[in-house]
Design a protein around this motif. Structure first.
Motif, mmCIF file in Angstrom:
data_model
loop_
_atom_site.group_PDB
_atom_site.id
_atom_site.type_symbol
_atom_site.label_atom_id
_atom_site.label_comp_id
_atom_site.label_asym_id
_atom_site.label_seq_id
_atom_site.Cartn_x
_atom_site.Cartn_y
_atom_site.Cartn_z
ATOM 1 N N ILE A 322 58.508 -61.831 5.331
ATOM 2 C CA ILE A 322 59.039 -60.488 4.539
ATOM 3 C C ILE A 322 60.269 -60.748 4.288
ATOM 4 C CG2 ILE A 322 57.420 -59.039 5.895
ATOM 5 C CD1 ILE A 322 59.679 -58.498 7.879
ATOM 6 N N ARG A 323 60.957 -61.991 4.280
ATOM 7 C CA ARG A 323 62.420 -62.250 3.995
ATOM 8 C C ARG A 323 62.774 -61.594 2.560
ATOM 9 N NH1 ARG A 323 64.630 -68.041 4.647
ATOM 10 N NH2 ARG A 323 62.198 -68.377 4.597
ATOM 11 N N SER A 324 61.833 -61.572 1.662
ATOM 12 C CA SER A 324 62.161 -60.930 0.495
ATOM 13 C C SER A 324 62.252 -59.468 0.285
ATOM 14 C CB SER A 324 61.098 -61.756 -0.837
ATOM 15 O OG SER A 324 59.994 -61.006 -0.372
ATOM 16 N N LEU A 325 61.771 -59.048 1.184
ATOM 17 C CA LEU A 325 61.773 -57.597 1.247
ATOM 18 C C LEU A 325 63.014 -56.758 1.944
ATOM 19 C CD1 LEU A 325 58.013 -56.802 2.381
ATOM 20 C CD2 LEU A 325 59.037 -57.063 0.109
ATOM 21 N N PRO A 326 63.624 -55.925 1.386
ATOM 22 C CA PRO A 326 64.851 -55.363 2.176
ATOM 23 C C PRO A 326 64.374 -54.429 3.532
ATOM 24 C CG PRO A 326 64.554 -54.323 0.075
ATOM 25 C CD PRO A 326 63.570 -55.404 0.007
ATOM 26 N N ILE A 327 63.239 -53.814 3.193
ATOM 27 C CA ILE A 327 62.818 -53.126 4.460
ATOM 28 C C ILE A 327 61.366 -53.403 4.955
ATOM 29 C CG2 ILE A 327 64.354 -51.058 3.917
ATOM 30 C CD1 ILE A 327 61.857 -49.644 2.826
ATOM 31 N N VAL A 328 61.141 -53.406 6.067
ATOM 32 C CA VAL A 328 59.943 -53.747 6.686
ATOM 33 C C VAL A 328 58.838 -53.094 6.138
ATOM 34 C CG1 VAL A 328 58.819 -54.369 9.082
ATOM 35 C CG2 VAL A 328 61.476 -54.679 8.869
ATOM 36 N N PRO A 329 57.683 -53.614 5.762
ATOM 37 C CA PRO A 329 56.581 -53.017 5.050
ATOM 38 C C PRO A 329 55.914 -52.043 6.197
ATOM 39 C CG PRO A 329 56.294 -55.223 5.116
ATOM 40 C CD PRO A 329 57.515 -54.874 5.881
ATOM 41 N N LEU A 330 55.214 -50.814 5.520
ATOM 42 C CA LEU A 330 54.449 -49.915 6.427
ATOM 43 C C LEU A 330 53.261 -50.496 7.080
ATOM 44 C CD1 LEU A 330 55.197 -46.771 4.201
ATOM 45 C CD2 LEU A 330 56.735 -47.775 5.749
ATOM 46 N N GLY A 331 52.531 -51.365 6.435
ATOM 47 C CA GLY A 331 51.549 -52.051 6.968
ATOM 48 C C GLY A 331 50.082 -51.244 6.673
ATOM 49 N N TRP A 332 49.298 -51.260 7.634
ATOM 50 C CA TRP A 332 47.795 -50.679 7.465
ATOM 51 C C TRP A 332 47.636 -49.495 8.173
ATOM 52 C CZ3 TRP A 332 49.186 -55.916 6.892
ATOM 53 C CH2 TRP A 332 48.858 -56.293 5.810
ATOM 54 N N ALA A 333 46.824 -48.820 7.636
ATOM 55 C CA ALA A 333 46.399 -47.499 8.954
ATOM 56 C C ALA A 333 45.919 -48.043 10.129
ATOM 57 C CB ALA A 333 45.307 -46.590 8.204
ATOM 58 N N MET A 334 46.093 -47.446 10.958
ATOM 59 C CA MET A 334 45.764 -47.800 12.557
ATOM 60 C C MET A 334 44.403 -47.455 12.861
ATOM 61 S SD MET A 334 48.994 -47.387 14.968
ATOM 62 C CE MET A 334 49.592 -45.660 14.368
ATOM 63 N N GLY A 335 43.490 -48.045 13.678
ATOM 64 C CA GLY A 335 42.215 -47.747 14.090
ATOM 65 C C GLY A 335 41.484 -47.218 13.023
ATOM 66 N N GLU A 336 40.837 -45.953 13.380
ATOM 67 C CA GLU A 336 40.097 -45.120 12.475
ATOM 68 C C GLU A 336 40.603 -44.348 11.239
ATOM 69 O OE1 GLU A 336 36.317 -44.433 14.359
ATOM 70 O OE2 GLU A 336 37.105 -46.515 14.582
ATOM 71 N N GLN A 337 41.898 -44.293 11.236
ATOM 72 C CA GLN A 337 42.674 -43.589 10.333
ATOM 73 C C GLN A 337 42.747 -43.971 8.818
ATOM 74 O OE1 GLN A 337 43.449 -40.665 11.891
ATOM 75 N NE2 GLN A 337 42.787 -41.409 13.565
ATOM 76 N N ILE A 338 43.108 -43.368 7.867
ATOM 77 C CA ILE A 338 42.995 -43.712 6.348
ATOM 78 C C ILE A 338 44.491 -43.580 6.042
ATOM 79 C CG2 ILE A 338 42.085 -43.261 4.190
ATOM 80 C CD1 ILE A 338 39.716 -41.989 5.796
ATOM 81 N N CYS A 339 44.799 -44.608 5.143
ATOM 82 C CA CYS A 339 46.025 -44.581 4.305
ATOM 83 C C CYS A 339 45.905 -44.950 2.966
ATOM 84 C CB CYS A 339 46.965 -45.501 4.782
ATOM 85 S SG CYS A 339 48.600 -45.511 3.786
ATOM 86 N N ARG A 340 45.956 -43.914 1.837
ATOM 87 C CA ARG A 340 45.518 -44.265 0.618
ATOM 88 C C ARG A 340 46.915 -44.089 -0.165
ATOM 89 N NH1 ARG A 340 40.732 -40.558 -0.312
ATOM 90 N NH2 ARG A 340 42.409 -39.457 -1.560
ATOM 91 N N ILE A 341 47.054 -44.741 -1.257
ATOM 92 C CA ILE A 341 48.003 -44.756 -2.368
ATOM 93 C C ILE A 341 47.431 -44.147 -3.526
ATOM 94 C CG2 ILE A 341 49.711 -45.970 -3.719
ATOM 95 C CD1 ILE A 341 50.479 -47.465 -1.122
ATOM 96 N N ASP A 342 47.799 -42.927 -3.909
ATOM 97 C CA ASP A 342 47.201 -42.178 -4.941
ATOM 98 C C ASP A 342 48.076 -42.692 -6.204
ATOM 99 O OD1 ASP A 342 45.839 -40.367 -6.255
ATOM 100 O OD2 ASP A 342 46.695 -38.759 -5.602
ATOM 101 N N ALA A 343 47.638 -43.900 -6.782
ATOM 102 C CA ALA A 343 48.459 -44.668 -8.084
ATOM 103 C C ALA A 343 47.354 -44.136 -9.152
ATOM 104 C CB ALA A 343 48.685 -45.889 -7.755
ATOM 105 N N PRO A 344 48.246 -43.940 -10.236
ATOM 106 C CA PRO A 344 47.476 -43.933 -11.513
ATOM 107 C C PRO A 344 46.845 -45.213 -11.814
ATOM 108 C CG PRO A 344 49.907 -43.235 -11.787
ATOM 109 C CD PRO A 344 49.622 -43.878 -10.559
ATOM 110 N N GLU A 345 45.706 -45.113 -12.694
ATOM 111 C CA GLU A 345 44.831 -46.133 -12.773
ATOM 112 C C GLU A 345 45.744 -47.314 -13.162
ATOM 113 O OE1 GLU A 345 41.424 -45.479 -12.619
ATOM 114 O OE2 GLU A 345 40.914 -47.656 -13.563
ATOM 115 N N GLY A 346 45.423 -48.455 -12.698
ATOM 116 C CA GLY A 346 46.245 -49.818 -13.149
ATOM 117 C C GLY A 346 47.526 -49.817 -12.395
#
Ligand code: AMP
Length: 508
Positions: A322-346
């Motif tokens: 992660i050296r190239s990232l200024p802040i630590v990533p948020l990672g993935w949803a834990m356990g059964e939870q859901i994390c989605r990114i509502d990005a426009p197509e493409g």
């Protein structure tokens, strides 16, 4: 080492630990220790008093500093199927009133230090509200009247935490016992806290990060060590003295330790796991901490109060990755939870949407806002629109980008700039006001608030003085700047970026 099985409701989990680890230390509060057994006995005693006088289901407000007493209050509330509502006694009376009007507590718990404020508050609450003062023998009952059933937000609610609201009034997030259990099911496998651990207890209880400490501690049999108020400058010394094994804080606490020169390599060998949440964690700072605590696993958590503390996690296993990232990533949803990114197509960037059993039932008394922020998906799952922009990444899960709106974090505190605008407008007699988070450190942390006003009808000193009566201290602008007009963006909204540039340019 045997870990505690955690079935059932939150109250059941807490009760089971009280029985199983009755002799183990539960709370360390400025030199005094209470075992899980003692904590439960005191909470039962308080719970009996509350049940005798307060109608079922009504919330219990805690006008208490972080202390053994506040833990007794929390356990008593939950074991009697009530929500707790943490209050900050330092908040201006008007704000405390606004919170109480919304939460409608049946009881207010105070201590010697906060009793006068509790009595003043009681004067504005319905006659049947009870005030319990936890002094001396911890349960000397103060002014009480006969209780009659009132409206409550539901017996299953674990707590109501009030966050800054863009309308000028704080908004109450309702979190159920089931939400907290879901959070514990997500986080427990990650942090693996057991009865042998000693946890930090830094955040005040009106801040949702405290929920991590409180319930990981109370459902694992571990010992929670409350950082005394007079030792805020000695966090790392406290960690060494108490032989802390599990750390939880906002990154600002770490930044503060670093600023004081308290992160010497190898100086914190007792810590085996740390979690950070609440604001971006600078990679550089995380690396400095990892050197100070070489035996530690370091996890960055992400989530808002509305999704019960945190819903995603990124464990740093390799700093090179992660050296190239200024802040630590948020990672993935834990356990059964859901994390989605509502990005426009493409595209990879969009609003972060969180879903699952950790998501709150909504704000109390705010139906319109609930419709905007919460929804049930076609899959039947509860979702929350965070207002955070994230970037999808194969390697890191989600990466934090920015906010959609004018919500900011100042030293870890969540603030809606519109709430400050409303207070400054009232205090200055001008409708043209705008607050910004400033200054921002090289790591991107906001350290304070500056407010701009066009044609104020009061002096800067008087505006700040009036703001202190309306806002918590961390929201009061440190500087009021008079300007002749507000810069506007192309869509006609106040351009706060221009205001920030003005401050940066004037910086010595
Ligand atoms: P709060 O409700 O006080 O926990 O604040 C929630 C907000 O804090 C989120 O919506 C984000 O804007 C921010 N936040 C929480 N955790 C992180 C993180 N690990 N990195 C970046 N921002 C975060």
């Amino acid at each position: 080492m045997i870990s505690v099985p955690n079935p059932g409701s939150l109250a059941t989990r807490i009760r089971a630990v009280g029985q199983k680890f009755g002799d183990r230390p539960a709370i360390w509060d400025d030199g005094a220790t209470a075992t899980h057994g003692e904590l439960h006995a005191l909470a039962r005693k308080l719970g009996d008093c509350i049940n005798a006088l307060v109608a079922p289901g009504l919330p219990v407000a805690l006008l208490l500093p972080r202390s053994l007493e506040s833990f007794i209050g929390i356990v008593a509330a939950l074991l009697t199927d009530r929500a707790y509502v943490p209050l900050n006694s330092e908040f201006p009376p008007e704000r405390l009133m606004s919170i109480c009007r919304s939460a409608q507590p049946g009881a207010v718990l105070c201590c010697e230090e906060t009793r006068a404020k509790g009595e003043a508050l009681l004067g504005h609450l319905p006659e049947e509200t009870c005030l319990f003062s936890m002094e001396g023998d911890l349960l000397k009952r103060g002014e009480v009247a006969n209780a009659v059933p009132l409206r409550g937000p539901g017996e299953d609610t674990a707590y109501l935490i009030f966050t800054s609201g863009s309308t000028g009034e704080p908004k109450g997030v309702r979190i159920t016992q089931a939400n907290v259990c879901a959070y514990l099911d997500s986080i427990d496998p990650l942090v693996q806290v057991t009865q042998s651990d000693r946890l930090t207890q830094f955040p005040d209880h009106y801040f949702d990060l405290s929920v991590h400490d409180i319930f990981v501690g109370l459902t694992s049999g571990a010992e929670l060590c409350i950082l005394p108020k007079h030792r805020l400058m000695e966090v790392t010394e406290f960690v060494r003295e108490r032989d802390i094994t599990a750390w939880c804080s906002v990154p600002s606490v770490l930044a503060f330790c670093e600023k004081l020169g308290h992160l010497a390599p190898g100086s914190l060998p007792s810590i085996r796991v740390s979690v950070f949440c609440g604001e971006p964690l600078p990679t550089r700072l995380a690396a400095a901490f990892a050197k100070a605590a070489p035996n530690m696993r370091l996890i960055n958590l992400y989530g808002p109060t509305e999704a019960t503390v945190a819903l995603t996690a990124y464990e740093i296993k390799d700093f090179d990755a992660i050296r190239s990232l200024p802040i630590v990533p948020l990672g993935w949803a834990m356990g059964e939870q859901i994390c989605r990114i509502d990005a426009p197509e493409g595209e990879l960037e969009g609003e972060i949407i969180l879903g699952g059993s950790q998501v709150s039932k909504g704000y109390i008394n705010a139906p319109e806002l609930n419709v905007q922020k919460f929804f049930t998906g076609a899959d039947g799952v509860a979702y929350y629109r965070t207002g955070d922009i994230g970037r999808r990444s194969e390697d890191f899960g989600a990466v934090f980008v920015s906010r959609i709106d004018d919500q900011v974090k100042v030293n870890g505190y969540r603030i809606e700039l519109h709430e400050i605008d409303a207070a400054v407008a009232r205090a200055s007699g001008s409708a043209e006001v705008a607050a910004i988070a400033w200054p921002i450190t090289a790591d991107g942390h906001a350290e304070g608030i500056v407010a701009f006003v066009v044609a104020p009808k009061a002096t800067a000193t008087d505006i700040r003085k009036a703001c202190r009566k309306l806002l918590p201290s961390y929201m009061v602008p440190r500087q009021i700047v008079e300007i002749d007009h507000m810069p506007l963006s192309v869509n006609g909204k106040i351009d706060r970026k221009v205001l920030k540039k003005t401050m940066d340019a004037a910086r010595p």
